[in-house]
Scaffold this active site. Structure first.
Site, PDB file in Angstrom:
ATOM      1  N   CYS A 135       0.840  -1.199   0.000  1.00  0.00           N
ATOM      2  CA  CYS A 135       0.000   0.000   0.000  1.00  0.00           C
ATOM      3  C   CYS A 135       0.879   1.255   0.000  1.00  0.00           C
ATOM      4  O   CYS A 135       1.683   1.444  -0.892  1.00  0.00           O
ATOM      5  CB  CYS A 135      -0.942  -0.051   1.206  1.00  0.00           C
ATOM      6  N   ILE A 136       0.735   2.133   0.995  1.00  0.00           N
ATOM      7  CA  ILE A 136       1.522   3.366   1.066  1.00  0.00           C
ATOM      8  C   ILE A 136       2.907   3.120   1.657  1.00  0.00           C
ATOM      9  O   ILE A 136       3.803   3.963   1.527  1.00  0.00           O
ATOM     10  CB  ILE A 136       0.775   4.439   1.900  1.00  0.00           C
TER      11      ILE A 136
END
Length: 217
Positions: A135-136
């Site tokens: 993800c991030i």
């Protein structure tokens, strides 16, 4: 049995670890016969969000204590993590990555990463062990490893530009796939940067965990 460090950043997408991504990671590791060894920083959260209303509250919470909810209490302070005890490292996403594992959420490209996460990631990389960020979380990699890495957060142009400004090489990637920097044994996947369901998130995370474990063989 392979031992894979999983670094959590709290409990909840808006101020900690993305719970679905964390649980999918733990599930994929367990199904593959690997042992997840969970860690989190023992410090106060940068902020606390009411996940029902979406509003910031004045409440104070501890990152390690909150992360223990996901790990069912089986977790240790990140300061105790040692690369010699692990075969690989995985970091799920969630806003806690930018708030509790770093201050990039507030400081942008000038932000710093948690010192214990930096130490552990660099030890793992130096020992040529696999690293998976979801993800991030891949946005932290240029701050963690000096070598320019091929990585992905999906398709978000602003975040991709930030990664490249910090020295990373962003690769556009669909939700159900991974980007592998084979030379550095670094694997990344978009997770909920793109996923619209837990099933979509699982496809990329399953691939990431499988490739991480392949590199430990």
């Amino acid at each position: 049995m392979k031992r894979v460090g999983v670094v959590l950043s709290g409990c909840g997408v808006n101020d900690g670890s993305e719970i679905h991504e964390a649980v999918l990671t733990l599930l994929a590791l367990d199904r593959a016969g690997a042992q997840a060894v969970c860690f989190a920083p023992d410090k106060s959260q940068a902020l606390v969000i009411d996940h029902f209303s979406g509003v910031e509250t004045a409440e104070k919470r501890n990152v390690l204590v909150e992360s223990a909810r996901i790990a069912r209490g089986q977790i240790r302070p990140l300061s105790e993590a040692r690369a010699d005890d692990l075969d690989a490292l995985i970091v799920p996403g969630g806003s806690g990555v930018l708030l509790n594992l770093s201050d990039i959420g507030g400081q942008g490209t000038g932000g710093e990463v948690d010192a214990d996460l930096r130490r552990l990631t660099r030890e793992i990389h130096k020992q040529r062990k696999a690293i998976g960020f979801i993800c991030i979380a891949p946005a932290l990699l240029p701050k963690l490893i000096d070598t320019p890495l091929r990585l992905t957060i999906g398709t978000d142009n602003d975040t991709a530009e930030m990664i490249e400004d910090m020295g990373g090489i962003h690769v556009v990637c669909p939700v159900d796939d991974i980007v592998v920097d084979a030379d550095n044994k670094v694997i990344t996947t978009p997770g909920y940067m793109l996923a619209t369901s837990i099933t979509e998130a699982a496809k990329g995370i399953d691939k990431l965990v499988a490739r991480v474990l392949e590199f430990t063989a």
